[in-house]
Design an enzyme around this catalytic site. Sequence first.
Site, PDB file in Angstrom:
ATOM      1  CB  ILE A   1      -0.949  -0.007   1.218  1.00  9.98           C
ATOM      2  CG1 ILE A   1      -1.858   1.226   1.216  1.00  9.98           C
ATOM      3  CG2 ILE A   1      -0.209  -0.120   2.525  1.00  9.98           C
ATOM      4  CD1 ILE A   1      -2.921   1.193   2.311  1.00  9.98           C
ATOM      5  CB  SER A   2       1.210   4.096  -2.324  1.00  8.58           C
ATOM      6  OG  SER A   2       1.382   3.338  -3.497  1.00  8.58           O
ATOM      7  CD  GLN A   3       5.652   8.229   0.637  1.00  7.66           C
ATOM      8  OE1 GLN A   3       6.581   7.747   0.003  1.00  7.66           O
ATOM      9  NE2 GLN A   3       5.800   9.249   1.463  1.00  7.66           N
TER      10      GLN A   3
END
Length: 215
Positions: free
Chosen positions: A62-64
Site C-alpha cells: 500500500i503506497s505511502q
Amino acid sequence: MEQDFAQARRLMVEHQIRARGVSNERVLAAMREVPRHLFVPEDLRYAAYGDHPLPIGEEQTISQPYIVAVMTELLSPEPGDRILEIGTGSGYQAAVLGRIVREVWSVERIASVAAQAERNLEAVGAANVHVVVGDGTLGLPERAPYDGIIVTAAAPSVPEPLFDQVADGGRLVAPVGSRHLQDLVCYTRRGGDFVVRSWGGVAFVPLIGTYGWEV
C-alpha cells in the site's frame, strides 16, 4: 481506539500531505475520511498512518499516504467522474477516489489480493468501487471511456491500450521507468493528442502484464 485512528488521520493529512503542497480540498477531505488502517494487515495497523508504504501480502504494498494524495490530485477528480484504476492492491487508493467521484473500476491481477480488497472496500461502504480480476495493462475497454486512469504499479512505458480509454479532457497518471525507480507522469488528453508533464521520482512495485513487465 477508533478515536485515536481518527486523530492519526487528521495529523497525517495536515503534516504529511497538506504541509507538503497537496491543496485539493476534495483530496484532503477524502483522506481524512477513509480509514487507512482497515486496508493494511491487522498486525500493521499501528503503523497505518505513518509516512511510508506497507506490505499487504503477495509481494504487494500500500503506497505511502503522501503519494496516494499526490496521484489523486494529479488526476483532478470531479464528483461526476468515472475512474479506472490499474492495480487494486488493498483497495485504499480506490476507496479514496470513491469518496470523490461517481464510480471507480479497478483491475487487479492477483485474485487473492482482489478478494481481500473487495472485503476491505465493503467494510468501509465503498459501494461505488468495482473490482475486476484481470490483466490491468489491457485496461477495461468494455467500460471505457474514463475521465481518469490511475496506474498504481510501475510500467516500462504507459500501456498502449490505456491511451484509447481516456475520455477527451481526461487524465492518465502512471509511474514509468525501471523496475526499481520511476518518473510519475500525468497525461492530459486534448482531442487526439496528449499533453504530458512529470511530477518526479517514485518507486512502485512492477506492473505485470502484456504491456508491462514479465513475472
